[in-house]
Each structure stands twice: as C-alpha cells, then as structure tokens.
Design a protein around this motif. Structure first.
Motif, PDB file in Angstrom:
ATOM      1  N   PRO A  40       0.833  -1.196   0.000  1.00 48.38           N
ATOM      2  CA  PRO A  40       0.000   0.000   0.000  1.00 48.38           C
ATOM      3  C   PRO A  40       0.876   1.258   0.000  1.00 48.38           C
ATOM      4  CG  PRO A  40      -0.839  -1.604   1.556  1.00 48.38           C
ATOM      5  CD  PRO A  40       0.493  -2.115   1.078  1.00 48.38           C
ATOM      6  N   PHE A  41       0.565   2.158  -0.866  1.00 44.98           N
ATOM      7  CA  PHE A  41       1.265   3.429  -1.026  1.00 44.98           C
ATOM      8  C   PHE A  41       2.695   3.259  -1.548  1.00 44.98           C
ATOM      9  CE2 PHE A  41      -1.768   3.787   2.515  1.00 44.98           C
ATOM     10  CZ  PHE A  41      -2.713   4.586   1.882  1.00 44.98           C
ATOM     11  N   GLY A  42       3.009   2.063  -2.023  1.00 43.60           N
ATOM     12  CA  GLY A  42       4.301   1.825  -2.653  1.00 43.60           C
ATOM     13  C   GLY A  42       4.209   2.145  -4.131  1.00 43.60           C
ATOM     14  N   LYS A  43       5.217   1.781  -4.871  1.00 44.63           N
ATOM     15  CA  LYS A  43       5.268   2.059  -6.313  1.00 44.63           C
ATOM     16  C   LYS A  43       4.031   1.521  -7.043  1.00 44.63           C
ATOM     17  CE  LYS A  43       8.260   1.415 -10.312  1.00 44.63           C
ATOM     18  NZ  LYS A  43       9.535   0.845 -10.777  1.00 44.63           N
ATOM     19  N   HIS A  44       3.550   0.342  -6.618  1.00 48.95           N
ATOM     20  CA  HIS A  44       2.417  -0.295  -7.299  1.00 48.95           C
ATOM     21  C   HIS A  44       1.124  -0.249  -6.486  1.00 48.95           C
ATOM     22  CE1 HIS A  44       5.095  -1.623 -10.456  1.00 48.95           C
ATOM     23  NE2 HIS A  44       5.934  -2.020  -9.523  1.00 48.95           N
ATOM     24  N   ASN A  45       1.135   0.376  -5.323  1.00 40.97           N
ATOM     25  CA  ASN A  45      -0.039   0.670  -4.491  1.00 40.97           C
ATOM     26  C   ASN A  45      -0.755  -0.499  -3.844  1.00 40.97           C
ATOM     27  OD1 ASN A  45      -0.004   3.548  -4.755  1.00 40.97           O
ATOM     28  ND2 ASN A  45      -0.679   3.238  -6.866  1.00 40.97           N
ATOM     29  N   PHE A  46      -0.508  -1.699  -4.256  1.00 38.95           N
ATOM     30  CA  PHE A  46      -1.204  -2.860  -3.708  1.00 38.95           C
ATOM     31  C   PHE A  46      -0.208  -3.980  -3.424  1.00 38.95           C
ATOM     32  CE2 PHE A  46      -4.276  -0.682  -6.381  1.00 38.95           C
ATOM     33  CZ  PHE A  46      -5.382  -0.603  -5.549  1.00 38.95           C
ATOM     34  N   ARG A  47      -0.612  -4.882  -2.551  1.00 39.04           N
ATOM     35  CA  ARG A  47       0.167  -6.108  -2.351  1.00 39.04           C
ATOM     36  C   ARG A  47      -0.021  -6.962  -3.593  1.00 39.04           C
ATOM     37  NH1 ARG A  47      -2.594  -5.073   2.051  1.00 39.04           N
ATOM     38  NH2 ARG A  47      -1.455  -4.399   3.886  1.00 39.04           N
TER      39      ARG A  47
END
Length: 181
Positions: free
Chosen positions: A116-123
C-alpha cells in the motif's frame, strides 16, 4: 501428475519463464507443459484438446509473466474458451471439481514495491482475486499464488543471475508440487 499452462506470449524473448520451464522439463518428465503461444499462435484455441489436458491432471499450474497487473491476452483468451459452460461451471459443469489450481507468476519488480502506497499501491496477491474466484466458481481448490520477483534487468539483476534464480525457483515449485501429490 501436473499440467502447466504456459501463458507467455514470447517465450523465446523471456529470461525467467524460459529458464523456469527448461528447468522443470529437465527435472520432471511427469509434468505436461502446454505452451499456448506455440500451440495457438493464431489464438485459435482448441477447447476440447485443452479440456482433455485438464482432465488428465489433478494439479493445474498457470505459469506466466505479470503484464500490466494481469495475465497475458493469450491466457485470458484460453480461460474464455476452455472454461466453458457445462465443463467448468453450470449444472453439469463439475469437470474440474477438486483439482488444484496454482498460479506461478514472474514479476519484473522486486517484492517490496508491491505494498500500500508503494510504487504499485497494492500487495501483489491482490491482483489475483480474479483467478481465485475462477477457481472457486469451477469448484477447484485454489492454492496461494507463487511469485518470482525481480525478473527485470531494471532492478540490477544480470541475465545470468535471473537464470540462476529462476532455476532455484523452478526447483522450489517442483518440490511444492511433489508435496501436493
């Protein structure tokens, strides 16, 4: 034993998927590999042949690269054609009942970028709910997907490193499949 539905549209250009399949074929002759792009370069999938292949095995593995957070088009088309009414679902659609479904996916990015909130937004697992629901709808046993991250040279891995890691991944996949039998 197991069936691998290989959904890589250009295996000859692959590093990771190609190395995984080569390692599996080298080490386990009991696993049937159906390379969709090789069998159906025109996307004219023979549903009856694919259904026969599914019926021969208790474990079905979908091996493919993650393309824009989804499966490649040829594999999606395969599902649309092969998992038809009265085969995979419907009042008489119990042909896959109890078979195990395992998704094995190569992912260009490293694992820590999928949050979450990473480069891809999801696990990463969140992108596979459609396959999980497909398994349930077809009365199959859904197994948690396996992911081989960092298959892109962008993340600093050399081609040789990716091949070696793919070889190790393939052997882990084989060990897991043997446990399922």
């Amino acid at each position: 034993m197991a069936l691998i539905i290989l959904g890589h549209p250009q295996l000859n250009k692959s590093i990771a998927n190609k190395a995984i399949i080569e390692e599996i074929q080298k080490n386990d002759s009991d696993i049937e590999v159906r390379n969709l792009a090789e069998l159906y370069p025109d996307f004219n999938i023979d549903a009856k042949e694919e259904q026969k292949a599914l019926l021969r095995h208790e474990i079905v593995i979908f091996q493919y690269p993650l393309y824009w957070y989804n499966m490649p088009a040829i594999l999606k088309h395969w599902f649309d054609v092969v998992f038809e009414h009265q085969f995979a679902y419907g009042s008489k659609g119990d042909k896959l009942n109890g078979k195990k479904l395992l998704t094995s996916v190569t992912v260009g990015s490293i694992e820590k970028e999928y949050k979450p909130f990473g480069k891809h937004n999801f696990r990463i697992a969140e992108f596979f709910k459609n396959i999980e629901q497909t398994a349930y709808f077809a009365q199959m046993t859904f197994l948690d997907p396996m992911f081989f991250h960092g298959t892109s040279a962008v993340d600093g891995f050399t081609e040789d490193e990716i091949k070696e890691r793919a070889r190790l991944y393939a052997n882990g996949l084989l060990s897991y499949v043997e446990e399922l039998v």
